[in-house]
Scaffold this motif. Structure first.
Motif, mmCIF file in Angstrom:
data_model
loop_
_atom_site.group_PDB
_atom_site.id
_atom_site.type_symbol
_atom_site.label_atom_id
_atom_site.label_comp_id
_atom_site.label_asym_id
_atom_site.label_seq_id
_atom_site.Cartn_x
_atom_site.Cartn_y
_atom_site.Cartn_z
ATOM 1 N N UNK A 276 30.697 -21.865 15.341
ATOM 2 C CA UNK A 276 29.600 -22.819 15.277
ATOM 3 C C UNK A 276 28.729 -22.501 14.071
ATOM 4 N N UNK A 277 28.168 -23.543 13.466
ATOM 5 C CA UNK A 277 27.273 -23.392 12.324
ATOM 6 C C UNK A 277 25.854 -23.724 12.778
ATOM 7 N N UNK A 278 24.900 -22.927 12.303
ATOM 8 C CA UNK A 278 23.494 -23.137 12.650
ATOM 9 C C UNK A 278 22.663 -23.184 11.384
ATOM 10 N N UNK A 279 21.641 -24.030 11.411
ATOM 11 C CA UNK A 279 20.687 -24.123 10.318
ATOM 12 C C UNK A 279 19.304 -23.987 10.921
ATOM 13 N N UNK A 280 18.639 -22.869 10.644
ATOM 14 C CA UNK A 280 17.327 -22.603 11.219
ATOM 15 C C UNK A 280 16.198 -23.063 10.307
ATOM 16 N N UNK A 281 16.528 -23.911 9.324
ATOM 17 C CA UNK A 281 15.501 -24.506 8.484
ATOM 18 C C UNK A 281 14.993 -23.615 7.365
ATOM 19 N N UNK A 282 15.676 -22.513 7.102
ATOM 20 C CA UNK A 282 15.232 -21.608 6.037
ATOM 21 C C UNK A 282 16.149 -21.659 4.811
ATOM 22 N N UNK A 283 17.039 -22.660 4.776
ATOM 23 C CA UNK A 283 17.933 -22.816 3.630
ATOM 24 C C UNK A 283 19.188 -21.967 3.701
ATOM 25 N N UNK A 284 19.398 -21.236 4.788
ATOM 26 C CA UNK A 284 20.585 -20.398 4.944
ATOM 27 C C UNK A 284 21.330 -20.812 6.203
ATOM 28 N N UNK B 7 20.967 -21.389 23.062
ATOM 29 C CA UNK B 7 20.024 -21.632 21.981
ATOM 30 C C UNK B 7 19.577 -20.279 21.439
ATOM 31 N N UNK B 8 18.666 -20.290 20.476
ATOM 32 C CA UNK B 8 18.247 -19.045 19.847
ATOM 33 C C UNK B 8 16.732 -18.921 19.771
ATOM 34 N N UNK B 9 16.284 -17.690 19.887
ATOM 35 C CA UNK B 9 14.900 -17.320 19.584
ATOM 36 C C UNK B 9 14.948 -16.667 18.212
ATOM 37 N N UNK B 10 14.124 -17.119 17.280
ATOM 38 C CA UNK B 10 14.147 -16.604 15.907
ATOM 39 C C UNK B 10 12.757 -16.115 15.536
ATOM 40 N N UNK B 11 12.671 -14.858 15.105
ATOM 41 C CA UNK B 11 11.383 -14.307 14.686
ATOM 42 C C UNK B 11 11.080 -14.773 13.259
ATOM 43 N N UNK B 12 9.928 -15.397 13.084
ATOM 44 C CA UNK B 12 9.506 -15.875 11.770
ATOM 45 C C UNK B 12 9.198 -14.735 10.808
ATOM 46 N N UNK B 13 8.913 -13.560 11.344
ATOM 47 C CA UNK B 13 8.504 -12.437 10.503
ATOM 48 C C UNK B 13 9.692 -11.601 10.035
ATOM 49 N N UNK B 14 10.498 -11.097 10.966
ATOM 50 C CA UNK B 14 11.573 -10.157 10.598
ATOM 51 C C UNK B 14 12.957 -10.782 10.622
ATOM 52 N N UNK C 202 14.721 -11.526 13.320
ATOM 53 C CA UNK C 202 15.451 -11.169 14.529
ATOM 54 C C UNK C 202 15.882 -12.440 15.255
ATOM 55 N N UNK C 203 17.123 -12.442 15.761
ATOM 56 C CA UNK C 203 17.663 -13.594 16.484
ATOM 57 C C UNK C 203 18.163 -13.116 17.847
ATOM 58 N N UNK C 204 17.824 -13.884 18.864
ATOM 59 C CA UNK C 204 18.280 -13.557 20.224
ATOM 60 C C UNK C 204 18.791 -14.830 20.883
ATOM 61 N N UNK C 205 19.884 -14.713 21.637
ATOM 62 C CA UNK C 205 20.407 -15.850 22.393
ATOM 63 C C UNK C 205 19.532 -16.117 23.602
ATOM 64 N N UNK C 206 19.426 -17.384 23.970
ATOM 65 C CA UNK C 206 18.715 -17.770 25.189
ATOM 66 C C UNK C 206 19.462 -18.947 25.820
#
Length: 141
Positions: free
Chosen positions: A67-75, A86-93, A95-99
């Motif tokens: 699967x391909x994901x785009x978290x809106x950061x250009x990568x 789904x994913x939890x994504x830390x804006x600072x570091x 870090x990605x976690x499944x949920x």
């Protein structure tokens, strides 16, 4: 017995090459960028360039094993296809976690009835601060 991505490749008439096996081995349950995939390839597979990784990932996506994901950061990021989540994504570091959402089907039925919109697919990601970054942020105040 569950089918492996390699089984799927073979059943669709594709060769299971060394580079394809190496890329599939590196991919896991959490999304990785092509750069991260390239860095994780061991010395025996270090000859695989990013263009080859992109080509293989495109094939894997078409086959439904990645699967391909785009978290809106250009990568764009990639992970092995698995149970819907789904994913939890830390804006600072980063870090990605499944949920997994227990009542997700109820939500989509509600939305369909409320809006008369037939939902075919969706992408739902949550952005914020992980526990460690939250604690660091609290300490700054």
């Amino acid at each position: 017995m569950t089918k492996t991505p390699q089984d799927t490749l073979q059943s669709l008439g594709y060769r299971v090459t060394g580079p394809r096996k190496a890329i599939l081995k590196v991919l896991g349950p959490l999304p990785l960028s092509v750069r991260e995939i390239s860095q994780k390839l061991d010395d025996s597979a270090s000859y695989i360039n990013e263009a080859s990784i992109y080509r293989s990932l495109g094939l894997f996506i078409r086959m439904g094993v990645v699967q391909e994901f785009d978290f809106g950061d250009g990568t764009k990021r990639y992970e092995k296809a698995s149970d819907h989540h789904h994913h939890l994504i830390c804006d600072n570091c980063g870090y990605i976690e499944d949920v997994r959402l227990k009542d997700e089907k109820d939500l989509f039925q509600y939305l369909g009835k409320k809006t008369m919109f037939r939902i075919n697919r969706h992408a739902l990601e949550f952005f914020g601060l992980c526990n460690q970054c939250s604690q660091l942020n609290e300490g700054v105040k």
